[in-house]
Design a protein around this motif. Sequence first.
Motif, PDB file in Angstrom:
ATOM      1  N   ALA A 127       0.841  -1.191   0.000  1.00 40.53           N
ATOM      2  CA  ALA A 127       0.000   0.000   0.000  1.00 40.53           C
ATOM      3  C   ALA A 127       0.880   1.246   0.000  1.00 40.53           C
ATOM      4  O   ALA A 127       1.709   1.414   0.897  1.00 40.53           O
ATOM      5  CB  ALA A 127      -0.909   0.005   1.226  1.00 40.53           C
ATOM      6  N   PRO A 128       0.712   2.118  -0.986  1.00 47.00           N
ATOM      7  CA  PRO A 128       1.496   3.346  -1.006  1.00 47.00           C
ATOM      8  C   PRO A 128       0.813   4.445  -0.178  1.00 47.00           C
ATOM      9  O   PRO A 128      -0.327   4.816  -0.444  1.00 47.00           O
ATOM     10  CB  PRO A 128       1.514   3.721  -2.494  1.00 47.00           C
ATOM     11  CG  PRO A 128       0.220   3.177  -3.031  1.00 47.00           C
ATOM     12  CD  PRO A 128      -0.086   1.944  -2.208  1.00 47.00           C
ATOM     13  N   LEU A 129       1.493   4.927   0.830  1.00 41.76           N
ATOM     14  CA  LEU A 129       0.990   6.020   1.660  1.00 41.76           C
ATOM     15  C   LEU A 129       1.454   7.315   0.995  1.00 41.76           C
ATOM     16  O   LEU A 129       2.616   7.694   1.113  1.00 41.76           O
ATOM     17  CB  LEU A 129       1.529   5.889   3.082  1.00 41.76           C
ATOM     18  CG  LEU A 129       0.986   6.853   4.122  1.00 41.76           C
ATOM     19  CD1 LEU A 129      -0.528   6.676   4.303  1.00 41.76           C
ATOM     20  CD2 LEU A 129       1.693   6.634   5.456  1.00 41.76           C
ATOM     21  N   LEU A 130       0.546   7.950   0.248  1.00 45.79           N
ATOM     22  CA  LEU A 130       0.925   9.069  -0.605  1.00 45.79           C
ATOM     23  C   LEU A 130       0.368  10.406  -0.123  1.00 45.79           C
ATOM     24  O   LEU A 130      -0.686  10.462   0.516  1.00 45.79           O
ATOM     25  CB  LEU A 130       0.420   8.837  -2.031  1.00 45.79           C
ATOM     26  CG  LEU A 130       0.899   7.576  -2.727  1.00 45.79           C
ATOM     27  CD1 LEU A 130       0.222   7.436  -4.083  1.00 45.79           C
ATOM     28  CD2 LEU A 130       2.409   7.569  -2.878  1.00 45.79           C
ATOM     29  N   GLU A 131       1.089  11.450  -0.505  1.00 45.30           N
ATOM     30  CA  GLU A 131       0.634  12.823  -0.316  1.00 45.30           C
ATOM     31  C   GLU A 131       1.044  13.584  -1.577  1.00 45.30           C
ATOM     32  O   GLU A 131       2.239  13.681  -1.883  1.00 45.30           O
ATOM     33  CB  GLU A 131       1.291  13.431   0.923  1.00 45.30           C
ATOM     34  CG  GLU A 131       0.858  14.850   1.209  1.00 45.30           C
ATOM     35  CD  GLU A 131       1.449  15.347   2.511  1.00 45.30           C
ATOM     36  OE1 GLU A 131       0.659  15.711   3.399  1.00 45.30           O
ATOM     37  OE2 GLU A 131       2.691  15.368   2.649  1.00 45.30           O
ATOM     38  N   LYS A 132       0.058  14.051  -2.328  1.00 45.85           N
ATOM     39  CA  LYS A 132       0.300  14.747  -3.595  1.00 45.85           C
ATOM     40  C   LYS A 132       1.136  13.901  -4.553  1.00 45.85           C
ATOM     41  O   LYS A 132       2.063  14.394  -5.204  1.00 45.85           O
ATOM     42  CB  LYS A 132       0.956  16.097  -3.347  1.00 45.85           C
ATOM     43  CG  LYS A 132       0.081  17.032  -2.544  1.00 45.85           C
ATOM     44  CD  LYS A 132       0.747  18.357  -2.297  1.00 45.85           C
ATOM     45  CE  LYS A 132      -0.158  19.214  -1.430  1.00 45.85           C
ATOM     46  NZ  LYS A 132       0.473  20.443  -1.009  1.00 45.85           N
ATOM     47  N   ASP A 168      14.151   7.752  -4.856  1.00 44.02           N
ATOM     48  CA  ASP A 168      13.646   7.469  -6.199  1.00 44.02           C
ATOM     49  C   ASP A 168      13.125   6.043  -6.328  1.00 44.02           C
ATOM     50  O   ASP A 168      12.148   5.793  -7.036  1.00 44.02           O
ATOM     51  CB  ASP A 168      14.695   7.775  -7.265  1.00 44.02           C
ATOM     52  CG  ASP A 168      15.952   6.942  -7.142  1.00 44.02           C
ATOM     53  OD1 ASP A 168      16.417   6.703  -6.004  1.00 44.02           O
ATOM     54  OD2 ASP A 168      16.489   6.518  -8.185  1.00 44.02           O
ATOM     55  N   VAL A 169      13.730   5.107  -5.616  1.00 43.32           N
ATOM     56  CA  VAL A 169      13.256   3.722  -5.645  1.00 43.32           C
ATOM     57  C   VAL A 169      11.915   3.609  -4.923  1.00 43.32           C
ATOM     58  O   VAL A 169      10.991   2.949  -5.407  1.00 43.32           O
ATOM     59  CB  VAL A 169      14.303   2.755  -5.035  1.00 43.32           C
ATOM     60  CG1 VAL A 169      13.754   1.337  -4.934  1.00 43.32           C
ATOM     61  CG2 VAL A 169      15.584   2.777  -5.862  1.00 43.32           C
ATOM     62  N   CYS A 170      11.789   4.297  -3.790  1.00 38.85           N
ATOM     63  CA  CYS A 170      10.501   4.292  -3.065  1.00 38.85           C
ATOM     64  C   CYS A 170       9.401   4.893  -3.929  1.00 38.85           C
ATOM     65  O   CYS A 170       8.269   4.396  -3.936  1.00 38.85           O
ATOM     66  CB  CYS A 170      10.630   5.044  -1.741  1.00 38.85           C
ATOM     67  SG  CYS A 170      11.599   4.161  -0.503  1.00 38.85           S
ATOM     68  N   GLN A 171       9.719   5.949  -4.686  1.00 40.92           N
ATOM     69  CA  GLN A 171       8.735   6.551  -5.577  1.00 40.92           C
ATOM     70  C   GLN A 171       8.309   5.554  -6.657  1.00 40.92           C
ATOM     71  O   GLN A 171       7.115   5.401  -6.936  1.00 40.92           O
ATOM     72  CB  GLN A 171       9.291   7.818  -6.225  1.00 40.92           C
ATOM     73  CG  GLN A 171       8.303   8.509  -7.154  1.00 40.92           C
ATOM     74  CD  GLN A 171       7.100   9.079  -6.425  1.00 40.92           C
ATOM     75  OE1 GLN A 171       7.265   9.884  -5.519  1.00 40.92           O
ATOM     76  NE2 GLN A 171       5.888   8.693  -6.825  1.00 40.92           N
ATOM     77  N   LYS A 172       9.258   4.852  -7.239  1.00 42.39           N
ATOM     78  CA  LYS A 172       8.937   3.850  -8.275  1.00 42.39           C
ATOM     79  C   LYS A 172       8.082   2.724  -7.701  1.00 42.39           C
ATOM     80  O   LYS A 172       7.129   2.279  -8.333  1.00 42.39           O
ATOM     81  CB  LYS A 172      10.217   3.293  -8.893  1.00 42.39           C
ATOM     82  CG  LYS A 172      10.924   4.268  -9.798  1.00 42.39           C
ATOM     83  CD  LYS A 172      12.220   3.696 -10.330  1.00 42.39           C
ATOM     84  CE  LYS A 172      12.969   4.758 -11.114  1.00 42.39           C
ATOM     85  NZ  LYS A 172      14.289   4.291 -11.547  1.00 42.39           N
ATOM     86  N   LEU A 173       8.429   2.267  -6.504  1.00 42.01           N
ATOM     87  CA  LEU A 173       7.634   1.215  -5.870  1.00 42.01           C
ATOM     88  C   LEU A 173       6.225   1.703  -5.538  1.00 42.01           C
ATOM     89  O   LEU A 173       5.248   0.977  -5.739  1.00 42.01           O
ATOM     90  CB  LEU A 173       8.337   0.705  -4.605  1.00 42.01           C
ATOM     91  CG  LEU A 173       9.635  -0.058  -4.814  1.00 42.01           C
ATOM     92  CD1 LEU A 173      10.290  -0.379  -3.477  1.00 42.01           C
ATOM     93  CD2 LEU A 173       9.406  -1.331  -5.622  1.00 42.01           C
ATOM     94  N   ALA A 174       6.116   2.939  -5.061  1.00 40.28           N
ATOM     95  CA  ALA A 174       4.805   3.514  -4.749  1.00 40.28           C
ATOM     96  C   ALA A 174       3.966   3.634  -6.017  1.00 40.28           C
ATOM     97  O   ALA A 174       2.764   3.326  -6.010  1.00 40.28           O
ATOM     98  CB  ALA A 174       4.957   4.869  -4.077  1.00 40.28           C
ATOM     99  N   ASP A 175       4.597   4.054  -7.102  1.00 40.05           N
ATOM    100  CA  ASP A 175       3.890   4.151  -8.386  1.00 40.05           C
ATOM    101  C   ASP A 175       3.395   2.782  -8.831  1.00 40.05           C
ATOM    102  O   ASP A 175       2.253   2.629  -9.275  1.00 40.05           O
ATOM    103  CB  ASP A 175       4.791   4.748  -9.464  1.00 40.05           C
ATOM    104  CG  ASP A 175       5.117   6.219  -9.232  1.00 40.05           C
ATOM    105  OD1 ASP A 175       4.422   6.879  -8.421  1.00 40.05           O
ATOM    106  OD2 ASP A 175       6.080   6.699  -9.862  1.00 40.05           O
TER     107      ASP A 175
END
Length: 149
Positions: free
Chosen positions: A12-17, A129-136
């Motif tokens: 589950a990606p915990l996202l903000e904007k 950047d890896v966390c961003q790719k995984l979240a995406d």
Amino acid sequence: MKAFTQLTGTAAPLLEKGKPMSNVDTDMIIPKQFLKTTERTGLSKGLFHELKTLSDGSPRSDFVLNRPEYATASILIAGENFGCGSSREHAPWALLDQGITCVIAPSFADIFHNNCYKNGILPVRLPVDVCQKLADQAGGSNHVFTVDL
């Protein structure tokens, strides 16, 4: 405590904007009003309470853990400085009670990081950047990940 060797589960990606949420403090993970117990169960009802509920107490349909495809998430992807704030051990207890046994983030507060290990949660540090790719990826059609030690 069960040894952690491999985990396959929903991430589950915990996202903000659109970015993994940074500076998630322990009061955000489990607010103080849910700390009236020394039991490790039942804390999931308070997990991310202010993010997952509306002012009337009803669930927010846009919060990631309230969405059906993430309801059984065992992996959480977040941003930098996850678990900052006070040293409350209830924070990892609440995550565990929800079924989350792995948190992936670029960095963790030291006390929270140590409390994760003591309570059977694997904190995984990866570059931003890896966390961003995984979240995406987790936010798309492929949200089942395997974490293998």
